[in-house]
Every structure is written in C-alpha cells, then in structure tokens.
Design a protein around this motif. Structure first.
Motif, PDB file in Angstrom:
ATOM      1  N   SER A   1      20.750  -7.312 -23.029  1.00 55.87           N
ATOM      2  CA  SER A   1      20.626  -7.540 -24.411  1.00 55.87           C
ATOM      3  C   SER A   1      19.047  -7.045 -24.600  1.00 55.87           C
ATOM      4  O   SER A   1      19.125  -6.435 -25.765  1.00 55.87           O
ATOM      5  N   MET A   2      18.290  -7.438 -23.853  1.00 57.24           N
ATOM      6  CA  MET A   2      16.484  -7.358 -24.339  1.00 57.24           C
ATOM      7  C   MET A   2      15.959  -5.758 -24.183  1.00 57.24           C
ATOM      8  O   MET A   2      15.755  -5.332 -25.206  1.00 57.24           O
ATOM      9  N   ARG A   3      17.204  -5.053 -23.071  1.00 56.78           N
ATOM     10  CA  ARG A   3      16.287  -3.803 -22.908  1.00 56.78           C
ATOM     11  C   ARG A   3      17.345  -2.978 -24.279  1.00 56.78           C
ATOM     12  O   ARG A   3      16.792  -2.028 -23.721  1.00 56.78           O
ATOM     13  N   ARG A   4      18.413  -3.203 -24.685  1.00 57.53           N
ATOM     14  CA  ARG A   4      18.544  -1.979 -25.308  1.00 57.53           C
ATOM     15  C   ARG A   4      17.842  -1.635 -26.077  1.00 57.53           C
ATOM     16  O   ARG A   4      17.305  -0.037 -26.868  1.00 57.53           O
ATOM     17  N   MET A   5      16.669  -3.219 -26.525  1.00 57.17           N
ATOM     18  CA  MET A   5      15.237  -2.039 -27.074  1.00 57.17           C
ATOM     19  C   MET A   5      13.977  -0.968 -26.656  1.00 57.17           C
ATOM     20  O   MET A   5      14.285  -0.189 -27.197  1.00 57.17           O
ATOM     21  N   GLU A   6      14.283  -1.138 -25.219  1.00 52.41           N
ATOM     22  CA  GLU A   6      13.194  -0.748 -24.326  1.00 52.41           C
ATOM     23  C   GLU A   6      14.353   0.853 -24.102  1.00 52.41           C
ATOM     24  O   GLU A   6      13.710   2.080 -24.430  1.00 52.41           O
ATOM     25  N   MET A   7      15.576   0.801 -24.289  1.00 53.47           N
ATOM     26  CA  MET A   7      16.850   2.400 -24.172  1.00 53.47           C
ATOM     27  C   MET A   7      16.543   2.889 -25.099  1.00 53.47           C
ATOM     28  O   MET A   7      16.579   4.314 -25.248  1.00 53.47           O
ATOM     29  N   ILE A   8      16.201   2.491 -26.718  1.00 53.26           N
ATOM     30  CA  ILE A   8      16.661   2.763 -27.417  1.00 53.26           C
ATOM     31  C   ILE A   8      15.008   3.820 -27.695  1.00 53.26           C
ATOM     32  O   ILE A   8      15.483   4.509 -28.536  1.00 53.26           O
ATOM     33  N   ARG A   9      14.068   2.665 -27.432  1.00 54.44           N
ATOM     34  CA  ARG A   9      13.030   3.431 -28.057  1.00 54.44           C
ATOM     35  C   ARG A   9      13.232   4.922 -27.018  1.00 54.44           C
ATOM     36  O   ARG A   9      12.174   5.667 -28.229  1.00 54.44           O
ATOM     37  N   ASP A  10      13.042   4.734 -26.058  1.00 56.73           N
ATOM     38  CA  ASP A  10      12.919   6.214 -25.551  1.00 56.73           C
ATOM     39  C   ASP A  10      13.653   6.990 -25.570  1.00 56.73           C
ATOM     40  O   ASP A  10      13.164   7.888 -25.750  1.00 56.73           O
ATOM     41  N   HIS A  11      15.163   6.742 -25.941  1.00 60.42           N
ATOM     42  CA  HIS A  11      16.159   8.094 -25.779  1.00 60.42           C
ATOM     43  C   HIS A  11      15.374   8.745 -27.918  1.00 60.42           C
ATOM     44  O   HIS A  11      15.535   9.395 -27.824  1.00 60.42           O
ATOM     45  N   SER A  12      14.985   7.906 -28.492  1.00 56.04           N
ATOM     46  CA  SER A  12      14.522   8.095 -30.019  1.00 56.04           C
ATOM     47  C   SER A  12      13.378   9.187 -29.907  1.00 56.04           C
ATOM     48  O   SER A  12      13.103   9.749 -30.292  1.00 56.04           O
ATOM     49  N   GLN A  13      12.388   8.535 -28.391  1.00 59.15           N
ATOM     50  CA  GLN A  13      11.042   9.813 -28.597  1.00 59.15           C
ATOM     51  C   GLN A  13      11.720  11.006 -28.179  1.00 59.15           C
ATOM     52  O   GLN A  13      10.976  11.809 -28.319  1.00 59.15           O
ATOM     53  N   GLN A  14      12.762  10.679 -26.642  1.00 53.40           N
ATOM     54  CA  GLN A  14      13.255  12.047 -26.329  1.00 53.40           C
ATOM     55  C   GLN A  14      14.874  12.684 -26.671  1.00 53.40           C
ATOM     56  O   GLN A  14      14.365  13.522 -26.158  1.00 53.40           O
ATOM     57  N   ARG A  15      14.746  12.523 -27.383  1.00 54.20           N
ATOM     58  CA  ARG A  15      16.346  12.843 -27.698  1.00 54.20           C
ATOM     59  C   ARG A  15      16.643  12.596 -29.692  1.00 54.20           C
ATOM     60  O   ARG A  15      16.966  13.921 -30.151  1.00 54.20           O
ATOM     61  N   PHE A  16      17.065  11.524 -30.040  1.00 53.62           N
ATOM     62  CA  PHE A  16      17.790  11.416 -31.204  1.00 53.62           C
ATOM     63  C   PHE A  16      16.743  11.641 -32.057  1.00 53.62           C
ATOM     64  O   PHE A  16      17.302  12.456 -33.122  1.00 53.62           O
ATOM     65  N   ILE A  17      15.072  12.467 -31.952  1.00 52.39           N
ATOM     66  CA  ILE A  17      14.727  12.919 -33.375  1.00 52.39           C
ATOM     67  C   ILE A  17      14.380  13.933 -33.027  1.00 52.39           C
ATOM     68  O   ILE A  17      14.508  14.554 -34.345  1.00 52.39           O
ATOM     69  N   ASN A  18      15.733  14.477 -32.210  1.00 52.88           N
ATOM     70  CA  ASN A  18      15.914  16.054 -32.306  1.00 52.88           C
ATOM     71  C   ASN A  18      16.974  15.991 -33.017  1.00 52.88           C
ATOM     72  O   ASN A  18      17.767  17.266 -32.690  1.00 52.88           O
ATOM     73  N   GLU A  19      18.119  15.365 -32.835  1.00 52.58           N
ATOM     74  CA  GLU A  19      19.775  15.446 -32.964  1.00 52.58           C
ATOM     75  C   GLU A  19      19.776  14.684 -34.774  1.00 52.58           C
ATOM     76  O   GLU A  19      20.747  15.141 -34.767  1.00 52.58           O
ATOM     77  N   VAL A  20      19.618  13.726 -34.905  1.00 53.46           N
ATOM     78  CA  VAL A  20      19.887  13.553 -36.042  1.00 53.46           C
ATOM     79  C   VAL A  20      18.534  12.593 -37.272  1.00 53.46           C
ATOM     80  O   VAL A  20      17.733  12.673 -36.649  1.00 53.46           O
ATOM     81  N   ASP A  21      19.082  12.199 -38.305  1.00 53.12           N
ATOM     82  CA  ASP A  21      18.233  11.521 -39.070  1.00 53.12           C
ATOM     83  C   ASP A  21      17.872  10.246 -39.389  1.00 53.12           C
ATOM     84  O   ASP A  21      17.177   9.927 -39.584  1.00 53.12           O
TER      85      ASP A  21
END
Length: 373
Positions: free
Chosen positions: A188-208
């Motif tokens: 549960s707690m590591r979700r924040m880290e994973m969402i953060r990392d993928h936001s920076q590496q991938r999500f920012i380029n794919e979704v709004d």
C-alpha cells in the motif's frame, strides 16, 4: 576672404544639423523598439550555418487554436435556488464537493472534448488482488469516462494472471510489472513511490490527468469528467459527517504524518485521489518522502499511505472533493444524502485475500468507524 569664411561656417552648420538629425533618428528608433519589446516576447533564432542570431517577435497566443462555438440546450440555472441544500457543496477555500445534482455532465463533456483530454486510471493488482481486475475493467468500460480517451495502468507482480480483456477504441490496457512485498502495508505504501516514478517517466507524456483508485472495487454508475481538476481527494464514507476527534489521523508528533487534534477539514480516503499528472507527482512525491523519513526513524503511520495523504491535503488543499457517491461500501447500507453509488467495494473474504494480520487490522478499522446515520 570674408565670403570664403561665411561659406565654411555655413557648411559646418549644415553638417552639425545633419549629425543632429541622424542621432535623433537613432534615438527614436531605439526608444520605439524598447517600448515594443515590453509588450512582445522575443524569440531568438540561431542559424546553425552562420551562427547569426535574429530576433523575431512572436506571440505564443498566435498559436492557440481558434475557439469553436456550439449550441447546447439545457435548463437555465436558477440563481435563487441552489441545486442541493441537504449536503455541503463548497468548502471554505471554494473547492466544489461533487454530488449528484450539482453539475451538468453534457456541458462538462463538451468542454473536455474541446480540450481532447486523455485520462489515466491506475490500479495495483498485487498478489491475489489480480482476481478483482476482470470486474474492475469491465465495469470501468461501462461507466468510467465514457466517450473519452483512457489508459488503464495496471501495476502487478503477476503478469501471467492478468486476464485478456478487450477495451473500446480510444482506450488501452497497459500492464506495468512491479516488485511485490511480503506485507500488504508495504504494498500500500509503495504505491506512492511507483505512481510518482511512472508519472515522471511515462504518464506525463501519455495522459493529462491521473485517477488513482483501489482495484477491489467496481463501477456501478457513471464517473466522468466532473471529477477532473488540478488535484482532488475523496471523502471517506466511514467518516462522513464525523467530528475531528473521530478522525483516525496520525497523532504521534514523531511522525511526519502527524495532524494536531485541533486541525483537519475532512478525512480523505487513501483509495481514491487524482488530478493532473504534475499535481499527482507532487502529492505522491511528498507522501513517499515522508514515509521514508518515518521509516528511517522506525515509525509507521497508523493508516500508512492514507495518513500521509491526509497530511498533504491538510496543507495543500484539493481543488475538488468527491463525495461518498464516488467511494462506497454497501455494508454501510443506504443514506438519504446518497443519490448515486458510483464506485463500490466488491464483497470479499479478507482472510483469503490478505494474511491474518491484515484481517485483524481491517477488523480494528471497522470498529473505529463511527458513521452518522
């Protein structure tokens, strides 16, 4: 001799006048350009061949798309009659609380279609929680962001257990393999880290926008663009209407998640938050860093990532808040204020899905919930 002197004097005067006029012209030219530069941004273009630079006055407003106007028929809003008076619909910091009857989805859909928004929906299907993914995706296809582009981001440690689900055109299912952890609290707690990392590496380029929810749920009514904003949280159904002293905030001063007894607006659920990719990155980055600080001091917040989420929203107010319509457990039954149940918990055997300690934690949580009926 005298005429020659007069001629030379006349020549000097003409030359001085000419010089004066040239200087006056140059000064006027510089003054006009200086004044113009205050109002027009300059774009410097560099020629790679000559290394020469040319200043071209370009306004970024010139590149904005032309606004299109479309006629829409709907009932006129009544300035003297609020849509609902039985529930709070606006926070003291002027953030709307989203309830059925408080918005016109047709108007909102038209606005967001003009912007051509793309929404990411994140879930964590870790260990045995993959069993919930089928009904989650199937109901999301029916009720979530209908008519808009959606990416389902499924974090899992069991790629082989992910069901083969066909999604509609304009949507895609993206499976992201992540490590697992022995305790569900760590997951549960590591979700924040994973969402953060993928936001920076991938999500920012794919979704709004990103919508981050639990997977052991199902959509049972429409959830659309009415929830989208810079950053939103969701009222925990178990604490709706409760006073501050009943909120299970982290109270230990040693923890970075600590909220003093005389502070706190609402109790937000850890299983439903979101916003723009940039704002979700800031939220998850704060929560992860705070968790790591506590971990280094051998502290674990009482409700894990949810405790840090509540601390973040206390001092970084959400720009929208979702009502309990958007996160409900049918074990609470029905309530007069609840006109929709849009996203509800799936009945499950917690002992089979989690370990014995998790079951005990869940039982203690249910005992703490003081729901006002």
């Amino acid at each position: 001799m005298q005429p020659e002197k007069n001629e030379k004097s006349s020549t000097r005067k003409c030359f001085c006048v000419l010089i004066y006029l040239v200087l006056l012209s140059l000064a006027s030219f510089c003054w006009i350009n200086l004044k113009r530069s205050r109002w027009h941004p300059q774009l410097t273009i560099c020629d790679p061949q000559t290394k020469a630079q040319t200043d071209v006055s370009v306004s970024r407003l010139e590149h904005l798309p032309i606004a299109s106007l479309e006629s829409m028929l709907y009932e006129k809003p009544n300035a003297l009659k609020p849509p609902r008076t039985d529930v709070l619909m606006l926070t003291p910091w002027l953030a709307p609380i989203i309830w059925e009857g408080g918005f016109n989805i047709d108007i909102l859909n038209a606005q967001f279609h003009q912007r051509n928004v793309h929404v990411g929906l994140t879930v964590f299907a870790i260990k045995k929680y993959t069993v919930f993914l089928q009904i989650f995706i199937e109901t999301a296809e029916k009720f979530f962001m209908v008519g808009h582009k959606v990416n389902y981001y499924v974090f899992t440690d069991r790629i082989k257990d992910i069901p083969n689900i066909t999604v509609a055109e304009g949507r895609q299912l993206v499976v992201l393999e992540v490590p697992s952890y022995q305790r569900w609290q760590d997951v549960s707690m590591r979700r924040m880290e994973m969402i953060r990392d993928h936001s920076q590496q991938r999500f920012i380029n794919e979704v709004d926008y990103l919508v981050c929810v639990d997977v052991d749920m199902k959509f049972s009514d429409y959830v659309g663009v009415e929830i989208l904003t810079d950053v939103f949280g969701t009222l925990h159904p178990g604490f709706y209407g409760s006073s501050r002293e009943h909120f299970t905030f982290e109270r230990r001063k040693q923890s970075t998640a600590c909220i003093p007894p005389d502070e706190g607006d609402f109790y937000y659920a850890g299983g439903y938050f979101g916003g723009t990719v940039e704002e979700v990155f800031k939220l998850t980055n704060f929560c992860h860093n705070a968790m790591m600080t506590d971990k280094a001091n051998h502290i674990e917040a009482i409700w894990h990532d949810e405790s840090y989420l509540n601390k973040y929203f206390l001092y970084h107010k959400p720009t929208k808040i979702l009502s309990p319509e958007y996160l409900w457990d049918n074990n609470f039954g029905g309530r007069d204020f609840l006109k929709k149940r849009r996203f509800v918990a799936v009945p499950k055997n917690h002992n089979a899905i989690r370990n014995r300690r998790a079951l005990n934690d869940y039982s203690r949580l249910r005992a703490k919930l003081k729901f006002l009926g």
